[in-house]
Design a protein around this motif. Structure first.
Motif, PDB file in Angstrom:
ATOM      1  N   THR A 282      10.684  -4.901 -17.362  1.00  0.00           N
ATOM      2  CA  THR A 282      11.946  -5.199 -18.132  1.00  0.00           C
ATOM      3  C   THR A 282      11.637  -5.005 -19.410  1.00  0.00           C
ATOM      4  OG1 THR A 282      11.048  -7.152 -17.245  1.00  0.00           O
ATOM      5  CG2 THR A 282      12.549  -7.410 -19.068  1.00  0.00           C
ATOM      6  N   GLN A 283      10.880  -4.566 -20.571  1.00  0.00           N
ATOM      7  CA  GLN A 283      11.799  -3.860 -21.549  1.00  0.00           C
ATOM      8  C   GLN A 283      12.451  -2.311 -21.551  1.00  0.00           C
ATOM      9  OE1 GLN A 283       8.112  -5.358 -24.342  1.00  0.00           O
ATOM     10  NE2 GLN A 283       9.027  -7.022 -24.808  1.00  0.00           N
TER      11      GLN A 283
ATOM     12  N   LEU B 208      15.957  -1.639 -23.076  1.00  0.00           N
ATOM     13  CA  LEU B 208      15.646  -0.793 -24.214  1.00  0.00           C
ATOM     14  C   LEU B 208      16.801   1.046 -23.592  1.00  0.00           C
ATOM     15  CD1 LEU B 208      12.418   0.166 -25.413  1.00  0.00           C
ATOM     16  CD2 LEU B 208      14.461  -0.124 -27.016  1.00  0.00           C
ATOM     17  N   GLY B 209      17.083   0.517 -22.640  1.00  0.00           N
ATOM     18  CA  GLY B 209      18.003   1.861 -21.439  1.00  0.00           C
ATOM     19  C   GLY B 209      17.029   2.913 -20.773  1.00  0.00           C
TER      20      GLY B 209
ATOM     21  N   ARG C 271      15.803   3.501 -29.921  1.00  0.00           N
ATOM     22  CA  ARG C 271      14.670   2.810 -31.314  1.00  0.00           C
ATOM     23  C   ARG C 271      14.425   1.380 -30.369  1.00  0.00           C
ATOM     24  NH1 ARG C 271      13.969   3.429 -37.043  1.00  0.00           N
ATOM     25  NH2 ARG C 271      12.213   2.884 -37.131  1.00  0.00           N
ATOM     26  N   GLY C 272      13.277   0.751 -30.338  1.00  0.00           N
ATOM     27  CA  GLY C 272      13.077  -0.628 -29.923  1.00  0.00           C
ATOM     28  C   GLY C 272      11.397  -0.413 -29.332  1.00  0.00           C
ATOM     29  N   ARG C 273      10.941  -1.876 -28.790  1.00  0.00           N
ATOM     30  CA  ARG C 273       9.881  -1.765 -28.814  1.00  0.00           C
ATOM     31  C   ARG C 273       9.927  -2.497 -27.415  1.00  0.00           C
ATOM     32  NH1 ARG C 273       6.923  -2.862 -34.374  1.00  0.00           N
ATOM     33  NH2 ARG C 273       5.580  -3.628 -33.222  1.00  0.00           N
ATOM     34  N   VAL C 274       8.118  -1.592 -26.904  1.00  0.00           N
ATOM     35  CA  VAL C 274       7.588  -2.375 -25.746  1.00  0.00           C
ATOM     36  C   VAL C 274       6.593  -2.678 -26.178  1.00  0.00           C
ATOM     37  CG1 VAL C 274       6.852  -1.927 -23.466  1.00  0.00           C
ATOM     38  CG2 VAL C 274       8.417  -0.629 -24.168  1.00  0.00           C
TER      39      VAL C 274
ATOM     40  N   VAL D 127       8.895   1.994 -30.302  1.00  0.00           N
ATOM     41  CA  VAL D 127       9.342   2.862 -28.965  1.00  0.00           C
ATOM     42  C   VAL D 127      10.844   3.767 -29.394  1.00  0.00           C
ATOM     43  CG1 VAL D 127      10.804   3.253 -26.615  1.00  0.00           C
ATOM     44  CG2 VAL D 127       8.842   1.157 -26.684  1.00  0.00           C
ATOM     45  N   ARG D 128      11.149   5.698 -28.639  1.00  0.00           N
ATOM     46  CA  ARG D 128      12.160   6.224 -28.656  1.00  0.00           C
ATOM     47  C   ARG D 128      12.217   6.300 -27.698  1.00  0.00           C
ATOM     48  NH1 ARG D 128       9.214   5.138 -33.863  1.00  0.00           N
ATOM     49  NH2 ARG D 128      10.287   5.173 -36.130  1.00  0.00           N
TER      50      ARG D 128
END
Length: 278
Positions: free
Chosen positions: A18-19, A23-24, A232-235, A240-241
């Motif tokens: 899901t994450q 993020l894409g 950029r984001g998080r799991v 995460v990048r």
């Protein structure tokens, strides 16, 4: 003394999928993943659940690629962390098993790549020290033809990944582990080095290779992220990048030529340490 309970977050297979999609990450794309399982938090199912989550996000048409390096299939004279006594070198060279893509374990790349390497249907490239493993319909085209004298250059899976529009996913890992930057070292003037290892047919062989180093890759990654589009984001708890392989290589070509010109002392044989860095 009792062990304190984990602080989380709790991460499941569905969490990862899901994450990543949020993020894409796109179904049917090809991802080169560098990872730190510990960075994610408390993962129900460990590395298996993370691989499942990645494959769910990519779908049946996507391909998951990981570094599957085995740097201890190499000359013991170059080992560190720890080194071995010089008087052992001859015996080690004479008795070291040759690289076998089916059974040679990974080293220094984390538990997730080893999980991918042993996954049903996974393939692995042929280079004795810097192989890649992959799962998915694009695996064979990416991994085939990994030349024994081209660790991370034009005749390696990295070049195929760049050509195919693959993206890098740093899943709790930093830019110092971004293998794509090494392809840039093959595309700029670089010193050469002799690399020793056991030969497949027996005995010991030495090949001449481009000298590579991850020295200053953290600085390179900082500037790349400043200047180029990076998702950029998080799991779970992990930073995460997400970015294209080709973008990273092109940027690194210019950056290394400017910031590491003639740094031959930085470029001893990479991936030769027998043990992980502390």
């Amino acid at each position: 003394m009792s062990t304190p309970p984990p602080t989380g977050p709790l991460v499941t297979r569905d969490t990862v999928t899901t994450q990543l999609l949020a993020l894409g990450v796109r179904p049917d794309e090809t991802l080169l993943v560098h990872s730190s399982l510990r960075a994610l938090g408390w993962v129900c199912g460990g590395a298996v659940a993370v691989v499942q989550g990645l494959l769910d996000a990519l779908g049946p048409g996507g391909t998951l690629v990981v570094p599957a390096q085995s740097g201890d299939v190499s000359d013991p004279a170059l080992w560190g962390n720890p080194p071995v006594p010089e008087q052992w070198w001859g015996a080690i060279r004479a008795s070291m098993p040759a690289y076998d893509p089916l059974i040679t374990p990974t080293l220094r790349v984390g538990v997730l790549p080893e999980t991918v390497r042993t996954w049903p249907g996974a393939l692995r490239s042929a280079h004795p020290q810097t192989s890649f493993a992959a799962i998915g319909p694009g695996a064979a085209a990416i991994l085939d033809g990994h030349a024994p004298d081209c660790r991370l250059g034009e005749r390696s899976p990295l070049a195929r990944l760049a050509e195919l529009g693959a993206r890098v996913l740093l899943l709790g890992a930093g830019y110092d582990s971004c293998t794509s930057f090494h392809l840039a070292e093959y595309r700029i003037p670089s010193p050469l080095v002799e690399v020793g290892r056991p030969a497949a047919g027996g005995g010991w062989e030495v090949v001449t290779e481009v000298a590579i180093s991850s020295e200053r890759f953290d600085e390179l990654g900082h500037d790349f992220e400043r200047d180029r589009p990076v998702v950029r984001g998080r799991v779970g708890a992990a930073d995460v990048r997400l970015f294209p392989v080709a973008d990273a290589v092109a940027y690194a070509e210019r950056w290394l030529a400017l910031h590491r010109p003639g740094d031959e002392e930085l470029r001893g044989p990479a991936h030769q340490s027998r043990r992980p860095r502390p």
